[in-house]
Write an enzyme that holds these catalytic residues in place. Structure first.
Site, PDB file in Angstrom:
ATOM      1  N   CYS A  13      -4.419  -1.687  20.919  1.00 57.11           N
ATOM      2  CA  CYS A  13      -3.822  -1.923  18.822  1.00 57.11           C
ATOM      3  C   CYS A  13      -4.897  -0.456  18.721  1.00 57.11           C
ATOM      4  O   CYS A  13      -4.369  -0.825  17.261  1.00 57.11           O
ATOM      5  CB  CYS A  13      -4.586  -2.730  18.936  1.00 57.11           C
ATOM      6  SG  CYS A  13      -4.674  -4.244  19.842  1.00 57.11           S
ATOM      7  N   HIS A  25      -0.761  -6.099  29.331  1.00 54.11           N
ATOM      8  CA  HIS A  25      -0.834  -7.506  29.408  1.00 54.11           C
ATOM      9  C   HIS A  25      -0.652  -7.090  30.919  1.00 54.11           C
ATOM     10  O   HIS A  25      -0.275  -6.226  31.612  1.00 54.11           O
ATOM     11  CB  HIS A  25       0.352  -8.047  28.976  1.00 54.11           C
ATOM     12  CG  HIS A  25       1.367  -8.189  28.299  1.00 54.11           C
ATOM     13  ND1 HIS A  25      -0.201  -9.110  27.230  1.00 54.11           N
ATOM     14  CD2 HIS A  25       2.330  -7.788  26.748  1.00 54.11           C
ATOM     15  CE1 HIS A  25       0.138  -8.385  25.748  1.00 54.11           C
ATOM     16  NE2 HIS A  25       1.748  -8.782  26.085  1.00 54.11           N
ATOM     17  N   PHE A  36      -0.349 -14.277  21.110  1.00 56.47           N
ATOM     18  CA  PHE A  36      -1.913 -13.839  21.228  1.00 56.47           C
ATOM     19  C   PHE A  36      -1.211 -13.764  22.891  1.00 56.47           C
ATOM     20  O   PHE A  36      -0.984 -14.035  23.925  1.00 56.47           O
ATOM     21  CB  PHE A  36      -2.875 -14.873  21.114  1.00 56.47           C
ATOM     22  CG  PHE A  36      -2.445 -16.086  22.207  1.00 56.47           C
ATOM     23  CD1 PHE A  36      -3.208 -16.693  22.993  1.00 56.47           C
ATOM     24  CD2 PHE A  36      -1.587 -16.954  21.218  1.00 56.47           C
ATOM     25  CE1 PHE A  36      -2.674 -17.548  23.408  1.00 56.47           C
ATOM     26  CE2 PHE A  36      -1.611 -18.248  21.968  1.00 56.47           C
ATOM     27  CZ  PHE A  36      -2.326 -18.835  23.224  1.00 56.47           C
ATOM     28  N   THR A  78      -0.483  -2.883  23.121  1.00 48.17           N
ATOM     29  CA  THR A  78      -1.384  -3.353  24.161  1.00 48.17           C
ATOM     30  C   THR A  78      -0.758  -3.375  25.490  1.00 48.17           C
ATOM     31  O   THR A  78       0.256  -3.372  26.163  1.00 48.17           O
ATOM     32  CB  THR A  78      -0.992  -4.509  23.184  1.00 48.17           C
ATOM     33  OG1 THR A  78      -2.588  -5.404  24.047  1.00 48.17           O
ATOM     34  CG2 THR A  78      -0.232  -5.874  23.740  1.00 48.17           C
TER      35      THR A  78
END
Length: 220
Positions: free
Chosen positions: A170, A82, A153, A80
């Protein structure tokens, strides 16, 4: 029962990872209450326990040369991203062996936040996360050690969605990502979203939030 909320602002991933582990140890030892860390990260790609690297679209060195940090970590899930404008939440809560239930509770909290903006979001059976239509609004991946969770999360608020194009998010090929601002067509204040997340966690987990002194007040 209460949970502590820490609003950390923008924190490099490595520093936040180390801080999480310290807080985790304190919660395990009963030295602090369950804690929800709220923060943003500079651009970073993380790979969880299911990751093999096949969902990186470039060599690891490319990411570091192009402004992304990269970490292999112990959370669940695959790869993922960020970055600024994405609200990352690390609920460091005692969960025992009820990990699946805990994941569903995080999803329910995020669904409630989306609903507070008039958006119909939903979780998908089989893997963690929250979606609006065919696009992912929030990625979820946790780890549990000694009965206490960490990681958590990543809710896209005003994230630069172009940054997701350097990975297969993902590991789900053919799926898109979205953000609150893209869905609503307007700016969404990050502090406002933090306040709504805290409210939703309080409702779903049945605990009272307490803001740690010295940290910014989330707008409730």
């Amino acid at each position: 029962m209460e949970f502590l909320v820490e609003d950390l602002g923008l924190v490099p991933y490595g520093e936040a990872w180390a801080y999480q582990k310290g807080v985790h140890g304190q919660v395990v030892r009963g030295e602090r209450p369950p804690t929800l860390l709220l923060l943003e990260h500079p651009r970073v790609v993380t790979l969880g326990r299911k990751a093999t690297g096949e969902n990186l679209l470039f060599p690891e060195s490319w990411y570091r040369e192009n402004g992304f940090e990269l970490y292999w970590v112990e959370r669940g899930g695959d790869v993922t991203y960020h970055g600024p404008g994405q609200l990352v939440g690390y609920p460091i809560f005692p969960v025992g062996r009820e990990v699946r239930r805990f994941l569903r509770q995080i999803e329910e909290a995020v669904v409630r936040v989306a609903a507070s903006y008039g958006l119909e979001a939903y979780p998908t059976p089989g893997y963690a996360g929250v979606w609006v239509g065919e696009e992912k609004l929030c990625a979820i991946g946790v780890a549990v050690k000694e009965g206490v969770s960490f990681h958590g999360f990543a809710l896209n608020v005003s994230t630069d969605l172009n940054d997701f194009s350097v990975i297969v998010p993902c590991g789900l090929k053919g799926k898109g990502v979205t953000s609150l601002e893209r869905l609503l067509g307007r700016q969404v204040p990050m502090q406002e979203v933090k306040g709504r997340v805290v409210q939703a966690f309080a409702q779903v987990f049945g605990m009272e939030p307490r803001l740690k002194e010295g940290h910014r007040e989330a707008q409730v």
